[in-house]
Design a protein around this motif. Structure first.
Motif, PDB file in Angstrom:
ATOM      1  N   ARG A  90       0.831  -1.205   0.000  1.00 56.68           N
ATOM      2  CA  ARG A  90       0.000   0.000   0.000  1.00 56.68           C
ATOM      3  C   ARG A  90       0.862   1.250   0.000  1.00 56.68           C
ATOM      4  O   ARG A  90       0.574   2.219  -0.714  1.00 56.68           O
ATOM      5  CB  ARG A  90      -0.931   0.014   1.225  1.00 56.68           C
ATOM      6  N   LEU A 204      -7.487   0.703   1.434  1.00 54.87           N
ATOM      7  CA  LEU A 204      -6.486  -0.340   1.259  1.00 54.87           C
ATOM      8  C   LEU A 204      -5.798  -0.674   2.575  1.00 54.87           C
ATOM      9  O   LEU A 204      -5.348   0.226   3.288  1.00 54.87           O
ATOM     10  CB  LEU A 204      -5.423   0.086   0.236  1.00 54.87           C
ATOM     11  N   GLU A 206      -2.565  -2.583   4.518  1.00 54.58           N
ATOM     12  CA  GLU A 206      -1.153  -2.803   4.203  1.00 54.58           C
ATOM     13  C   GLU A 206      -0.840  -4.294   4.148  1.00 54.58           C
ATOM     14  O   GLU A 206      -1.289  -5.062   4.996  1.00 54.58           O
ATOM     15  CB  GLU A 206      -0.265  -2.126   5.251  1.00 54.58           C
TER      16      GLU A 206
END
Length: 485
Positions: A90, A204, A206
Motif C-alpha cells: 500500500r 487499502l 497494508e
C-alpha cells in the motif's frame, strides 16, 4: 479492504477480501490506477501531431515522448515489485500514485519538448512503482471467487484503457476543454489520481512479505541495465535502421541477464534476499504463465499500432474517427471481460486456449475483410472481425494473469508481479519491433494503396501468435487434467 496493517497470511487475506467486498473502495482505487497507466500508453499517440506543432518538437523528441515512458516503465517494474515486499505494497502504491499524478500534471503543463520528455520518463518510473503493487495486492488480499472477480475487473480495466485510449484522446482534443488541446490527454489523470489518493488510507490495508527481506542493490543495477539494453534497441531500432549499437545492446542484454541470474542464484543459495528469487521459476504455474504472457502481449501492442496506422495513413481517418473503429473491439471485449470469472468457472483451464482461438478467428476474419475492402470499402466490413477479436481478448487477459500469479506464495507476490508486468512491457516492445519489420517493409513509399497488404502481413503474424498461445495453454490444461485424475 481492512485498514489495519497486516502480513499476507491466509487469514489476513480472507479478512481483507471480506472488507473489500463490503466497500468496493479498495478495488476501485486499484482499478483507477490501472486505467490511468494503461491509458497513458495509448492516448499519447493521438496527442503527438498537436503537441509536435505546439512545442515545435523534432522527430527525435516526439519519439522519446512515447519511448521514454515505455522504457522507464519496463526498467523499474522488477525493483518496484520487490520494494512492495520490503516496505509495504500500500505504501509503495500510494507513493507511485502520488508521483504519477504529479508527473501527469508536469506533462500537461510542459513548456518545451525537452521538459515533456523528462516528465514522461518520470511518469513512466511512477507507473512502474505503482503497477506491480496492484497485482500483488489483488493476489494477496483476495482469495477464491473474490480473487477471480478482482482479476477479471483488472483485466477489463486494462483492456478499456488500451482499446478506448485513442477514442478518449480524440474526444479530449476535439472538445478542447478550457483551450487545453492535447494537454488534456495528460491532465485527465490529475482529478482521477487525486480522488484515488484521497481514498487510499481507508480503502487499502497494508500487506508485505511475512519476513521483511533486504534490498539487493547489485541485483537492482543488473536487472535495470539488462532490461534497458534489451528494450531500448527494440523501441528505437527500426526507426533508426538498426544501427550497430542496437545489435551490441541486444547482445549485451543477454550477457547482463546471465550475470543477473547467476548473481541471484548465488545470493539466494547463501541465505540472502535476491531481487528475483530463482525458486519463483520452479513454480510450474508461474513459469508457464510467464511464457504465455510473453506470447500474448507480443501481439497486443503491435496490433493496436498497425490497425491505427492502416486506418489513419491508409484510409485517411483522423484520430477521432479512427478511435471510433476501436469501439468494435471494445464491444466484444466488454461482453466477455465483465463476465470473465464466470466463463473461467465454467471452462476452467480451457478458458485461455478457447479465447486465443476466438481471437485467431477474429483476426482471420479481419484479414479477409481488409483484403476485400482495401482502402475504399466501407468500415462496417471490418466490424465482425474486430468484434470477435475483442470477445477473445476478454476471455484471455484476466485468466492469463490469474493463472501466472494465483499460486505464488505471499512472500514472493511483489517480485512475481514485477516480473509479470515486466514481461508485458518487454513483449509489447518486441511485438512492435517484429511486426514493424513486416509492416513498414510492405508499406514501402507510404502510399495508401500499400497499407492493406501491410496490415494483412501483420495480421498473419498475429494469427500465428494466437494459435501458438492456444497450443501452449491447451497443452498445460491437458497436463493439469491428467495430473488431477
Amino acid at each position: 479492504m481492512a485498514s489495519a496493517s497486516t502480513t499476507a497470511s491466509p487469514s489476513a487475506a480472507t479478512g481483507l477480501a471480506r472488507a473489500a467486498d463490503r466497500s468496493g473502495l479498495g478495488l476501485l482505487v486499484l482499478l483507477a490506477a490501472t486505467f490511468m497507466s494503461a491509458l497513458d500508453i495509448f492516448i499519447v499517440n493521438v496527442a503527438i501531431p498537436a503537441l509536435q506543432g505546439d512545442l515545435h518538437a523534432g522527430t527525435a523528441a516526439v519519439q522519446w515522448v512515447v519511448a521514454g515512458f515505455g522504457l522507464a516503465v519496463a526498467t523499474g517494474l522488477i525493483t518496484a515489485g520487490r520494494l512492495g515486499d520490503i516496505f509495504g505494497r500500500r505504501r509503495m502504491f500510494a507513493l507511485g500514485l502520488l508521483l504519477f499524478t504529479a508527473t501527469s500534471a508536469a506533462c500537461g503543463f510542459a513548456p518545451t519538448s525537452g521538459s515533456l520528455v523528462a516528465a514522461r520518463v518520470l511518469q513512466g518510473l511512477s507507473a512502474a512503482l505503482m503497477s506491480p503493487q496492484v497485482l500483488a495486492i489483488l493476489q494477496t488480499a483476495y482469495t477464491g471467487k473474490a480473487q477471480a472477480r478482482a482479476f477479471g475487473m483488472y483485466g477489463m480495466t486494462m483492456g478499456i484503457g488500451a482499446v478506448f485510449g485513442q477514442l478518449i484522446g480524440g474526444l479530449l482534443i476535439k472538445a478542447d476543454i478550457l483551450g487545453l488541446g492535447w494537454r488534456a490527454c495528460f491532465l485527465i489523470n490529475v482529478p482521477i489520481g487525486v480522488a484515488a489518493l484521497a481514498m487510499v488510507p481507508r480503502a487499502l490495508g497494508e500487506t508485505r512479505a511475512p519476513r521483511r527481506p533486504r534490498l539487493d542493490p547489485v541485483g537492482v543495477v543488473l536487472s535495470t541495465a539488462a532490461v534497458v539494453a534489451l528494450v531500448l534497441p527494440l523501441i528505437q531500432g527500426r526507426a533508426l535502421g538498426w544501427p550497430e549499437w542496437t545489435w551490441v545492446c541486444l547482445a549485451g542484454s543477454a550477457v547482463l541477464f546471465a550475470v543477473f541470474v547467476a548473481h541471484q542464484h548465488r545470493l539466494g543459495a547463501g541465505g540472502g534476499d535476491p531481487v528475483l528469487a530463482s525458486r519463483l521459476f520452479r513454480l510450474r504455474g508461474f513459469s508457464l504463465g510467464a511464457v504465455a504472457q510473453l506470447v500474448f502481449w507480443t501481439g497486443q501492442g503491435s496490433f493496436f499500432l498497425v490497425l491505427a496506422l492502416y486506418l489513419q495513413a491508409g484510409r485517411g481517418l483522423d484520430a477521432l474517427a479512427s478511435g471510433t473503429v476501436f469501439l468494435s473491439i471494445g464491444g466484444g471485449y466488454l461482453l466477455t471481460s465483465t463476465t470473465a470469472h464466470r466463463i473461467a468457472a465454467r471452462l476452467g483451464n480451457r478458458t485461455v486456449p478457447a479465447g486465443a482461438l476466438v481471437m485467431a478467428a477474429g483476426l482471420g476474419a479481419l484479414w479477409a475483410a481488409v483484403h476485400a475492402s482495401g482502402t475504399t470499402g466501407t468500415l462496417w466490413e471490418l466490424t465482425p472481425g474486430l468484434f470477435v477479436d475483442g470477445v477473445g481478448m476478454g476471455m484471455v487477459i484476466a485468466p492469463l494473469t490469474h493463472s501466472a500469479l494465483g499460486g505464488v506464495p505471499a512472500e514472493m507476490a511483489g517480485s512475481a508481479s514485477g516480473v509479470v508486468a515486466t514481461i508485458q512491457q518487454i513483449s509489447g516492445a518486441l511485438g512492435i519491433a517484429l511486426i514493424g519489420i513486416l509492416f513498414y517493409g510492405a508499406v514501402g513509399d507510404g502510399a495508401p494503396r500499400h497499407y492493406p497488404h501491410a496490415l494483412g502481413l501483420g495480421l498473419e503474424f498475429l494469427v500465428i501468435l494466437e494459435l501458438a498461445l492456444a497450443a501452449l495453454t491447451a497443452a498445460v490444461a491437458a497436463r493439469a487434467g491428467r495430473a488431477g485424475r
